[in-house]
Scaffold this motif. Structure first.
Motif, PDB file in Angstrom:
ATOM      1  N   PRO A 114      14.371  -9.585  19.848  1.00 10.00           N
ATOM      2  CA  PRO A 114      14.158 -10.419  18.940  1.00 10.00           C
ATOM      3  C   PRO A 114      12.501 -10.442  18.618  1.00 10.00           C
ATOM      4  N   LEU A 115      11.601 -10.432  19.676  1.00  9.77           N
ATOM      5  CA  LEU A 115      10.532 -10.718  19.637  1.00  9.77           C
ATOM      6  C   LEU A 115       9.858  -9.336  18.750  1.00  9.77           C
ATOM      7  N   TYR A 116      10.038  -8.464  19.391  1.00 10.58           N
ATOM      8  CA  TYR A 116       9.895  -6.852  18.837  1.00 10.58           C
ATOM      9  C   TYR A 116      10.260  -6.861  17.418  1.00 10.58           C
ATOM     10  N   ARG A 117      11.577  -7.247  17.123  1.00 11.53           N
ATOM     11  CA  ARG A 117      12.029  -7.034  15.522  1.00 11.53           C
ATOM     12  C   ARG A 117      11.360  -8.139  14.859  1.00 11.53           C
ATOM     13  N   ALA A 118      10.819  -9.177  15.002  1.00  6.34           N
ATOM     14  CA  ALA A 118      10.067 -10.123  14.345  1.00  6.34           C
ATOM     15  C   ALA A 118       8.617  -9.618  14.069  1.00  6.34           C
ATOM     16  N   ALA A 119       8.059  -9.313  15.107  1.00  5.68           N
ATOM     17  CA  ALA A 119       6.960  -8.511  15.071  1.00  5.68           C
ATOM     18  C   ALA A 119       6.866  -7.297  14.029  1.00  5.68           C
ATOM     19  N   GLU A 120       7.668  -6.348  13.894  1.00  2.00           N
ATOM     20  CA  GLU A 120       8.002  -5.245  13.142  1.00  2.00           C
ATOM     21  C   GLU A 120       8.467  -5.835  11.785  1.00  2.00           C
ATOM     22  N   ASP A 121       8.938  -6.843  11.720  1.00  2.00           N
ATOM     23  CA  ASP A 121       9.250  -7.367  10.214  1.00  2.00           C
ATOM     24  C   ASP A 121       7.927  -7.987   9.440  1.00  2.00           C
ATOM     25  N   ALA A 122       7.367  -8.690  10.387  1.00  2.80           N
ATOM     26  CA  ALA A 122       6.091  -9.323   9.716  1.00  2.80           C
ATOM     27  C   ALA A 122       4.925  -8.158   9.440  1.00  2.80           C
ATOM     28  N   LEU A 123       4.894  -7.219  10.249  1.00  6.67           N
ATOM     29  CA  LEU A 123       4.043  -5.855   9.982  1.00  6.67           C
ATOM     30  C   LEU A 123       4.231  -5.487   8.520  1.00  6.67           C
ATOM     31  N   THR A 124       5.806  -4.901   8.690  1.00  9.40           N
ATOM     32  CA  THR A 124       6.289  -4.337   7.123  1.00  9.40           C
ATOM     33  C   THR A 124       6.145  -5.404   5.965  1.00  9.40           C
ATOM     34  N   ARG A 125       6.267  -6.645   6.170  1.00 10.91           N
ATOM     35  CA  ARG A 125       5.821  -7.577   5.248  1.00 10.91           C
ATOM     36  C   ARG A 125       4.358  -7.689   4.551  1.00 10.91           C
ATOM     37  N   GLN A 126       3.727  -7.613   5.754  1.00 13.44           N
ATOM     38  CA  GLN A 126       2.110  -7.422   5.374  1.00 13.44           C
ATOM     39  C   GLN A 126       1.739  -6.176   4.599  1.00 13.44           C
ATOM     40  N   LEU A 127       2.312  -4.785   5.185  1.00 12.03           N
ATOM     41  CA  LEU A 127       2.155  -3.932   4.384  1.00 12.03           C
ATOM     42  C   LEU A 127       2.716  -3.448   3.185  1.00 12.03           C
ATOM     43  N   ALA A 128       3.764  -4.222   2.890  1.00 10.65           N
ATOM     44  CA  ALA A 128       4.557  -4.270   1.451  1.00 10.65           C
ATOM     45  C   ALA A 128       3.638  -4.722   0.461  1.00 10.65           C
ATOM     46  N   GLY A 129       2.557  -5.509   0.743  1.00  3.14           N
ATOM     47  CA  GLY A 129       1.586  -6.286  -0.185  1.00  3.14           C
ATOM     48  C   GLY A 129       0.588  -5.206  -0.524  1.00  3.14           C
ATOM     49  N   THR A 130       0.584  -4.102  -0.087  1.00  3.75           N
ATOM     50  CA  THR A 130      -0.533  -3.396  -0.403  1.00  3.75           C
ATOM     51  C   THR A 130      -0.424  -1.946  -0.846  1.00  3.75           C
ATOM     52  N   THR A 131      -0.690  -1.288  -2.014  1.00  5.89           N
ATOM     53  CA  THR A 131      -0.287  -0.096  -2.320  1.00  5.89           C
ATOM     54  C   THR A 131      -1.466   0.877  -2.079  1.00  5.89           C
ATOM     55  N   ILE A 132      -1.058   2.175  -2.267  1.00  4.84           N
ATOM     56  CA  ILE A 132      -2.093   3.174  -2.039  1.00  4.84           C
ATOM     57  C   ILE A 132      -3.302   2.836  -3.130  1.00  4.84           C
ATOM     58  N   LYS A 133      -2.975   2.654  -4.238  1.00  6.16           N
ATOM     59  CA  LYS A 133      -3.978   2.208  -5.457  1.00  6.16           C
ATOM     60  C   LYS A 133      -4.676   1.207  -4.980  1.00  6.16           C
ATOM     61  N   ASP A 134      -4.432   0.249  -4.341  1.00 10.19           N
ATOM     62  CA  ASP A 134      -5.086  -0.915  -3.700  1.00 10.19           C
ATOM     63  C   ASP A 134      -6.100  -0.388  -2.580  1.00 10.19           C
ATOM     64  N   LEU A 135      -5.452   0.445  -1.771  1.00 13.70           N
ATOM     65  CA  LEU A 135      -6.506   0.866  -0.502  1.00 13.70           C
ATOM     66  C   LEU A 135      -7.297   1.989  -1.038  1.00 13.70           C
ATOM     67  N   LEU A 136      -7.188   2.780  -2.473  1.00 11.74           N
ATOM     68  CA  LEU A 136      -8.077   3.530  -2.783  1.00 11.74           C
ATOM     69  C   LEU A 136      -9.213   2.683  -3.497  1.00 11.74           C
ATOM     70  N   ALA A 137      -8.734   1.554  -4.014  1.00 13.05           N
ATOM     71  CA  ALA A 137      -9.791   0.527  -4.687  1.00 13.05           C
ATOM     72  C   ALA A 137     -10.705   0.223  -3.511  1.00 13.05           C
ATOM     73  N   ASP A 138     -10.131  -0.195  -2.476  1.00 11.20           N
ATOM     74  CA  ASP A 138     -10.830  -0.905  -1.067  1.00 11.20           C
ATOM     75  C   ASP A 138     -11.923   0.103  -0.605  1.00 11.20           C
ATOM     76  N   THR A 139     -11.365   1.279  -0.492  1.00 15.53           N
ATOM     77  CA  THR A 139     -12.141   2.493   0.062  1.00 15.53           C
ATOM     78  C   THR A 139     -13.254   2.957  -0.798  1.00 15.53           C
ATOM     79  N   LEU A 140     -13.295   2.859  -1.940  1.00 16.77           N
ATOM     80  CA  LEU A 140     -14.190   3.252  -2.894  1.00 16.77           C
ATOM     81  C   LEU A 140     -15.196   2.032  -2.855  1.00 16.77           C
TER      82      LEU A 140
END
Length: 146
Positions: A114-140
């Motif tokens: 359950p600890l691992y599942r919760a950690a991976e769920d938190a990671l997925t939620r965090q990553l879901a809030g950023t798109t490749i377009k966002d990453l490109l803007a940050d990179t530039l």
């Protein structure tokens, strides 16, 4: 323990492809992408395969062969890329079965799951809030600041 950089490379590839598409050219070869990543095109094709299977990129064969984003960069989240590249859980369990007669060996997997599942769920939620377009803007922005 060494890390696997395929996810980071996949993000690099998609971000570079988004930049190229923004500049009006959407079809690129694995050799061209490899130039940005500074890696071998054969290795790069092994990264592009799972991205194609996940519907994030398309490939064109024959004359004018190449790769392109399958949808706009604003519609590709970092979580989608993570799931496309994850060939094992973020925190894999033992390769073999722990000793069931040992109190730790018997209980470690049910305690960690359950600890691992919760950690991976938190990671997925965090990553879901950023798109490749966002990453490109940050990179530039990072590039412009240097």
């Amino acid at each position: 323990m060494t890390g696997n950089s395929r996810y980071t490379i996949a993000l690099h590839v998609l971000t570079w492809m988004a930049l190229v598409a923004r500049r009006g050219r959407d079809l690129v070869t694995s050799e061209q992408i490899a130039g940005s990543v500074n890696t071998n095109p054969v290795f790069l094709r092994r990264v592009l395969g799972p991205l194609r299977e996940a519907g994030l990129v398309n490939s064109q064969r024959g004359s004018g062969a190449g790769w392109r984003l399958a949808r706009p960069a604003a519609e590709i989240t970092l979580a989608q890329v993570y799931h496309a590249m994850a060939d094992q859980p973020l925190f894999p369990m033992h390769h073999g079965e722990p000793n069931p007669n040992c109190p730790v060996g018997h209980g470690i997997r049910p305690a960690l799951a359950p600890l691992y599942r919760a950690a991976e769920d938190a990671l997925t939620r965090q990553l879901a809030g950023t798109t490749i377009k966002d990453l490109l803007a940050d990179t530039l922005r990072q590039h412009a600041a240097s």
